[in-house]
Scaffold this motif. Structure first.
Motif, PDB file in Angstrom:
ATOM      1  N   THR A  99     -12.206  12.760   1.317  1.00  0.00           N
ATOM      2  CA  THR A  99     -12.079  11.875   1.410  1.00  0.00           C
ATOM      3  C   THR A  99     -12.742  11.003   0.927  1.00  0.00           C
ATOM      4  N   VAL A 126       3.631   8.975   2.968  1.00  0.00           N
ATOM      5  CA  VAL A 126       2.909   7.879   3.032  1.00  0.00           C
ATOM      6  C   VAL A 126       3.097   7.096   4.761  1.00  0.00           C
ATOM      7  N   GLY A 155     -12.230   9.404  -2.285  1.00  0.00           N
ATOM      8  CA  GLY A 155     -11.520   8.788  -2.403  1.00  0.00           C
ATOM      9  C   GLY A 155     -11.816   7.356  -1.809  1.00  0.00           C
ATOM     10  N   ALA A 182       1.127   7.082  -6.804  1.00  0.00           N
ATOM     11  CA  ALA A 182       0.480   8.061  -7.239  1.00  0.00           C
ATOM     12  C   ALA A 182       1.400   9.625  -6.505  1.00  0.00           C
ATOM     13  N   GLY A 183       1.703   9.348  -5.441  1.00  0.00           N
ATOM     14  CA  GLY A 183       2.036  11.097  -5.077  1.00  0.00           C
ATOM     15  C   GLY A 183       3.420  11.051  -6.346  1.00  0.00           C
ATOM     16  N   ALA A 237       0.797   4.068  -2.632  1.00  0.00           N
ATOM     17  CA  ALA A 237       0.265   6.042  -2.206  1.00  0.00           C
ATOM     18  C   ALA A 237       1.592   6.354  -3.148  1.00  0.00           C
ATOM     19  N   SER A 289       2.190   8.430   7.716  1.00  0.00           N
ATOM     20  CA  SER A 289       0.056   8.149   7.870  1.00  0.00           C
ATOM     21  C   SER A 289       0.146   7.448   7.937  1.00  0.00           C
ATOM     22  N   TYR A 322       1.182  -1.175   0.404  1.00  0.00           N
ATOM     23  CA  TYR A 322      -0.302  -0.077   0.391  1.00  0.00           C
ATOM     24  C   TYR A 322       0.785   1.305  -0.221  1.00  0.00           C
ATOM     25  N   ILE A 323       1.856   0.908   1.112  1.00  0.00           N
ATOM     26  CA  ILE A 323       2.910   2.325   0.838  1.00  0.00           C
ATOM     27  C   ILE A 323       3.473   2.693   0.010  1.00  0.00           C
TER      28      ILE A 323
END
Length: 257
Positions: free
Chosen positions: A233, A201, A236, A186-187, A183, A204, A179-180
């Motif tokens: 949010t 990320v 998403g 995406a960033g 993400a 977070s 997941y990290i």
């Protein structure tokens, strides 16, 4: 209490370092055995009080607790080559070897045994470690839990739950990292530098975990706090559900069992 660790690889080395940093077992009471002198030398440079040897039998002599941090396919031969005593506590980190099988490796099948499933975050003293016991007293169980709580968080479970809980913890840490990574990507696509995105990320994820671990709450409650009606949010969150996020995570966990 003297503790011997057989194996100074990634997991054995991490456990030795974690024990030495903790308050329950003094570093001077830890001895690590491994055929690789380079690994032992590296460990000794970091913690000079830890004793090291290339001879497994020398390591376990006088040890009250023995941690076997070797690959599953080496476990049988390594254990059978040793002269274990009935009062010693055997701790296995070898995945997939049940107590019933371990009992056939030793001369005293009724000796106290533990199966441990840490995850790779043990190197950061942040492991979720699963613990199952056989022929252990409540005091022995508490000792093992306390020791590995100093390397993150540990939990005592029945042996039959190891497969399912390993999917959540040992395998699950890889899914969190995935997941990290996603993400981050995406960033980067949105113009954030990779290293910055990774830190944002990761922090977070750490923050989300702390909310759950430190409070009497639930993921749904914390999600609701962030999802302002009509806000970004919830858009998403809904997109994750439209794309099958929850089902994908469930299927991945079940595939790992």
């Amino acid at each position: 209490m003297k503790i011997a660790i057989i194996g100074a690889g990634n997991m054995g080395g991490a456990i030795a370092r974690g024990l030495a940093k903790g308050s329950i077992i003094p570093a001077s009471e830890i001895i690590v055995a491994d055929p690789s002198e380079d690994k032992l030398e590296q460990l000794f440079r970091e913690f000079p009080e830890i004793k090291t040897t290339t001879v497994n039998q020398d390591a376990i002599t006088g040890a009250e607790m023995i941690v076997f941090a070797v690959k599953p396919w080496f476990m049988k031969q390594v254990v059978r080559d040793l002269k274990l005593k009935s009062k010693q506590i055997l701790i296995s980190i070898a995945a997939g070897i049940p107590f019933e099988e371990l009992a056939h490796y030793v001369a005293e099948p009724e000796m106290t045994m533990f199966r441990l499933v840490p995850n790779t975050a043990i190197s950061e003293l942040a492991s979720m470690t699963l613990i199952a016991s056989r022929n252990a007293t409540p005091e022995q169980e508490k000792l093992i839990v306390d020791i590995f709580n100093e390397m993150g968080l540990s939990m005592l479970i029945p042996e039959e739950k190891i497969a399912a809980t390993t999917a959540l913890t040992s395998c699950g840490i890889a899914y969190v990292l995935k997941y990290i990574q996603a993400a981050m990507q995406a960033g980067i696509e949105m113009g954030v530098y990779p290293k910055d995105a990774m830190k944002m990320v990761a922090q977070s994820v750490k923050g989300a975990a702390e909310l759950i671990l430190n409070n009497d709450t639930h993921p749904s409650i914390e999600i609701d706090k962030v999802c302002t009606p009509g806000g970004i949010t919830i858009k998403g969150i809904n997109q994750l559900e439209h794309d099958g996020f929850t089902s994908t995570v469930i299927n991945a966990m079940k595939a790992s069992k």
